[in-house]
Design a protein around this motif. Structure first.
Motif, short mmCIF file in Angstrom:
data_model
loop_
_atom_site.label_atom_id
_atom_site.label_comp_id
_atom_site.label_asym_id
_atom_site.label_seq_id
_atom_site.Cartn_x
_atom_site.Cartn_y
_atom_site.Cartn_z
N TRP A 146 63.53 34.54 0.87
CA TRP A 146 62.90 34.67 -0.39
C TRP A 146 61.52 34.44 -0.38
O TRP A 146 60.57 35.27 -1.16
N TRP A 147 60.95 33.86 0.50
CA TRP A 147 59.43 33.82 0.39
C TRP A 147 58.70 34.40 1.84
O TRP A 147 57.28 34.60 1.95
N TRP A 148 59.55 34.80 2.67
CA TRP A 148 59.20 35.12 4.09
C TRP A 148 60.16 36.45 4.65
O TRP A 148 61.26 36.20 5.54
N SER A 231 72.44 41.30 -14.30
CA SER A 231 71.33 41.07 -14.55
C SER A 231 71.44 40.40 -16.05
O SER A 231 70.58 39.68 -16.72
N ARG A 232 72.64 40.53 -16.56
CA ARG A 232 72.87 39.91 -18.11
C ARG A 232 73.00 38.47 -18.31
O ARG A 232 72.70 37.86 -19.14
N MET A 237 75.25 34.27 -12.34
CA MET A 237 75.33 34.98 -11.12
C MET A 237 74.90 34.34 -9.92
O MET A 237 75.26 34.29 -8.90
N ALA A 238 73.94 33.38 -10.41
CA ALA A 238 73.22 32.69 -9.34
C ALA A 238 74.36 31.48 -8.82
O ALA A 238 74.58 31.34 -7.68
N THR A 280 62.79 32.64 -9.71
CA THR A 280 63.57 34.15 -9.77
C THR A 280 63.47 34.75 -8.24
O THR A 280 64.44 35.37 -8.07
N ARG A 281 62.55 34.49 -7.55
CA ARG A 281 62.38 35.05 -6.23
C ARG A 281 63.54 34.44 -5.40
O ARG A 281 64.10 35.17 -4.44
N VAL A 282 63.89 33.34 -5.51
CA VAL A 282 65.03 32.64 -4.69
C VAL A 282 66.27 33.45 -4.93
O VAL A 282 67.19 33.67 -4.26
N ALA A 283 66.53 33.58 -6.43
CA ALA A 283 67.69 34.35 -6.68
C ALA A 283 67.90 35.59 -6.42
O ALA A 283 68.60 36.31 -5.98
N GLU A 284 66.40 36.49 -6.24
CA GLU A 284 66.42 37.86 -6.00
C GLU A 284 66.85 37.95 -4.38
O GLU A 284 67.24 39.12 -3.94
#
Length: 292
Positions: A146-148, A231-232, A237-238, A280-284
């Motif tokens: 998620w970060w790299w 996305s709803r 979803m996580a 959010t970035r972790v979930a994505e």
């Protein structure tokens, strides 16, 4: 290949206007007649009813929101063709893409699943043909992706270091895949225990154990508009993502020998699920790294 209709199963849950784009594009993806089944998990937006007015579309109610894999199984059971597509309704097919997948079935007689090159709305190549996640790859990908996103564990797991070419893959994204019915039926289809996520990875693993192959066919291209249903309710979803990860990994490492590892995995997934609801970035997850 004969002129027998090709079955196409799309799992729907109030998909909106993207469903029309899916149906228009899949008609241009093949010269073959189509038997299109909408396995509907309880749509209420009118889009499925509108689609049902098309002559080659049937709606099969699943009886509730059963998740992706179980709904797909129900849809597949209503069809008879030797090859069947399972796809999200927010996929837009490239011209001739389904014919490209069908042609690949003749080159790979032990191929059970055949996946196209999938582009994101931004034009990046989604890493849809992946290797199986070893413990090292899985931990590195979960911690760093998620970060790299270009980290070596994610790159190895997602096989993003080489240019797209037709090849054997570990498993293929279930967002758009052509399946050989004999193989799909032989392994019992998708595991209904997965509500969302990991059902495609689990299927690929069971196909491999049974002696079948998963084939990446990048000459077939589709675009995935993305997350029409997931996305709803991002928080749920996580949870479902990490619940499915636990289901898959705990079955890969059963018994007393792997008990300490399972404890570490469970704790790590629980912590990551909490973080995913806040960041959010972790979930994505890791963003795709290829565009060529």
């Amino acid at each position: 290949m004969t002129s027998e209709p090709i079955a196409v199963v799309a799992v729907t849950y109030s998909p909106g206007e993207v469903l029309g784009e899916f149906l228009d594009s899949v008609a241009l993806a093949t010269s073959r007649p189509l038997d299109i089944v909408l396995a509907d998990n309880g749509s209420t937006d009118g889009s499925v009813e509108a689609a049902a007015r098309r002559p080659d579309v049937r709606v099969v109610s699943t009886g509730g929101n059963l998740g992706y894999g179980q709904a797909a199984n129900i849809g597949v059971r209503t069809t008879t063709s030797p090859f069947v597509v399972i796809a999200n309704p927010d996929v837009v097919w490239g011209a001739g893409a389904l014919d490209e997948l069908l042609a690949a079935t003749e080159r790979w007689p032990r191929g059970a699943s055949f996946g196209p090159l999938i582009r994101t709305p931004e034009g990046a190549i989604y890493p849809s043909a992946r290797e199986f996640p070893s413990i090292g790859r899985g931990i590195g990908h979960a911690l760093c992706g998620w970060w790299w996103p270009s980290n070596p564990w994610t790159a190895s797991y997602r096989a993003e270091n080489t240019a797209p070419a037709e090849r054997l893959a570990g498993w293929l994204s279930g967002s758009c895949v052509l399946l050989r019915r004999a193989a799909f039926d032989a392994v019992g289809g998708f595991d209904p225990g997965y509500f969302m996520y990991f059902e495609d990875l689990d299927l690929g693993h069971r196909l491999m154990i049974a002696g079948w192959q998963s084939i990446y066919v990048p000459s077939a291209t589709v675009a995935h508009l993305g997350r029409h249903a997931t996305s709803r309710d991002a928080a749920r979803m996580a949870d479902e993502h990490h619940k499915s990860a636990w289901r898959y990994l705990s079955r890969r490492y059963p018994g007393l020998r792997w008990l300490p590892l399972r404890a570490v995995i469970r704790m790590g997934l629980a912590l990551r699920a909490i973080l995913a609801k806040r960041v959010t970035r972790v979930a994505e997850g890791a963003a795709p790294q290829r565009r060529d």
